[in-house]
Design an enzyme around this catalytic site. Sequence first.
Site, PDB file in Angstrom:
ATOM      1  N   ASN A 184       0.858  -1.175   0.000  1.00 58.96           N
ATOM      2  CA  ASN A 184       0.000   0.000   0.000  1.00 58.96           C
ATOM      3  C   ASN A 184       0.901   1.234   0.000  1.00 58.96           C
ATOM      4  O   ASN A 184       2.130   1.122   0.016  1.00 58.96           O
ATOM      5  CB  ASN A 184      -0.995  -0.011   1.173  1.00 58.96           C
ATOM      6  CG  ASN A 184      -0.320   0.068   2.544  1.00 58.96           C
ATOM      7  OD1 ASN A 184       0.808   0.540   2.683  1.00 58.96           O
ATOM      8  ND2 ASN A 184      -1.019  -0.408   3.565  1.00 58.96           N
ATOM      9  N   GLY A 225      -8.227   3.888  -5.125  1.00 61.52           N
ATOM     10  CA  GLY A 225      -8.043   2.849  -6.125  1.00 61.52           C
ATOM     11  C   GLY A 225      -6.682   2.187  -6.057  1.00 61.52           C
ATOM     12  O   GLY A 225      -6.201   1.831  -4.983  1.00 61.52           O
ATOM     13  N   ASP A 246     -15.769   0.174   7.892  1.00 60.02           N
ATOM     14  CA  ASP A 246     -14.583  -0.400   8.533  1.00 60.02           C
ATOM     15  C   ASP A 246     -13.615  -0.823   7.432  1.00 60.02           C
ATOM     16  O   ASP A 246     -13.925  -1.699   6.629  1.00 60.02           O
ATOM     17  CB  ASP A 246     -14.997  -1.611   9.382  1.00 60.02           C
ATOM     18  CG  ASP A 246     -13.849  -2.224  10.174  1.00 60.02           C
ATOM     19  OD1 ASP A 246     -12.689  -1.787   9.988  1.00 60.02           O
ATOM     20  OD2 ASP A 246     -14.100  -3.149  10.970  1.00 60.02           O
ATOM     21  N   ASP A 252      -5.980  -6.802   2.212  1.00 62.35           N
ATOM     22  CA  ASP A 252      -5.917  -8.263   2.086  1.00 62.35           C
ATOM     23  C   ASP A 252      -7.009  -8.767   1.150  1.00 62.35           C
ATOM     24  O   ASP A 252      -6.794  -9.708   0.374  1.00 62.35           O
ATOM     25  CB  ASP A 252      -6.051  -8.923   3.453  1.00 62.35           C
ATOM     26  CG  ASP A 252      -4.873  -8.638   4.362  1.00 62.35           C
ATOM     27  OD1 ASP A 252      -3.762  -8.423   3.849  1.00 62.35           O
ATOM     28  OD2 ASP A 252      -5.057  -8.638   5.595  1.00 62.35           O
ATOM     29  N   SER A 282     -15.731  -4.471   0.660  1.00 63.37           N
ATOM     30  CA  SER A 282     -15.404  -4.964   2.003  1.00 63.37           C
ATOM     31  C   SER A 282     -15.497  -3.869   3.059  1.00 63.37           C
ATOM     32  O   SER A 282     -15.822  -4.156   4.211  1.00 63.37           O
ATOM     33  CB  SER A 282     -14.007  -5.600   2.026  1.00 63.37           C
ATOM     34  OG  SER A 282     -12.987  -4.626   2.095  1.00 63.37           O
ATOM     35  N   GLY A 287     -15.736  -5.648  10.395  1.00 63.17           N
ATOM     36  CA  GLY A 287     -14.944  -6.863  10.505  1.00 63.17           C
ATOM     37  C   GLY A 287     -13.955  -7.003   9.368  1.00 63.17           C
ATOM     38  O   GLY A 287     -13.846  -6.155   8.478  1.00 63.17           O
TER      39      GLY A 287
END
Length: 304
Positions: A184, A225, A246, A252, A282, A287
């Site tokens: 990242n 992005g 979140d 990942d 996600s 979570g």
Amino acid sequence: MKIAVIGSTNIDVVSYIDKIPAGGETRAAQNFHTAHGGKGANQAVAAAKLGADVLMVTAVGDDMFGKGALENFKRNNMDTSRVNVVEGVATGVATIIVEASGQNRILLYKGANDKLTPELLAQAEDDLKNCGLIVLQLEIPLETVYAAIDFANENKIPILLNPAPAVKELSIEMACKCDFFVPNETELGILTDMPVGSREEVKAAAASLLAKGLKNIIVTLGSKGALWLANDIEEYVPTRKVQAVDSTGAGDSFIGCFVEHYTESGDILASIKRASQYATLSVTKKGTQDSYATADEFEKFFSA
């Protein structure tokens, strides 16, 4: 095509409190939960939820957390034949305390992850030879990461290395042996010691690694992005705007989706586009692994 994920398995133990207790003080927590984590496990579960055939190579302790992690892998239809149970050692644990302000404090115990040695890896070589891609991160010993890279090169198996958490002692020479390098922006800044505050700065930092011999560099940029750089290739892939709830584990999930689609299609750009959208989806749920969509859930979001 089977994907081997060689990496960490943790259990996250999270307490939510209004204020950090002083020394010797006991305070009541407002909420508490446990969750399956670890970068290796997260990436493997994301790929498996999307339908990939995943071999998980990891180490857990002979405790209830280790049993729970193994059951979690099996629920997600993963090959657990190379999940090593280490006697007398606890499973990796992240103890997380979250204050009302959102500030968190994390205590990480590597536990069994530190026992995933090159010797244990060697026991999985016959299974690894049947895989079409090997995925690595840095929450296991560096010597094991290097052994996996050398093994993959010897057997002409493509490698994706996620240099997380970033460590300055990572060998660039070893990274150059990998087909995909996926940091990242923060990790990119640590590894290059260059500013990464803007897209142009990210591009310059990634280009400095290309100049050292790395191949495909894919920088994940969160809500902005991703950027893909390779020789004569520069592709910026934006993502859609959503209401984030979140962001834990989004990087990942990107990798899990990328490797699932790439091993099926061989199309890097298309895989980045899908992975960027999968990570975006996600962050709309709480979570880590619980926020990862199944193939059907993702197709509805991707085609909307």
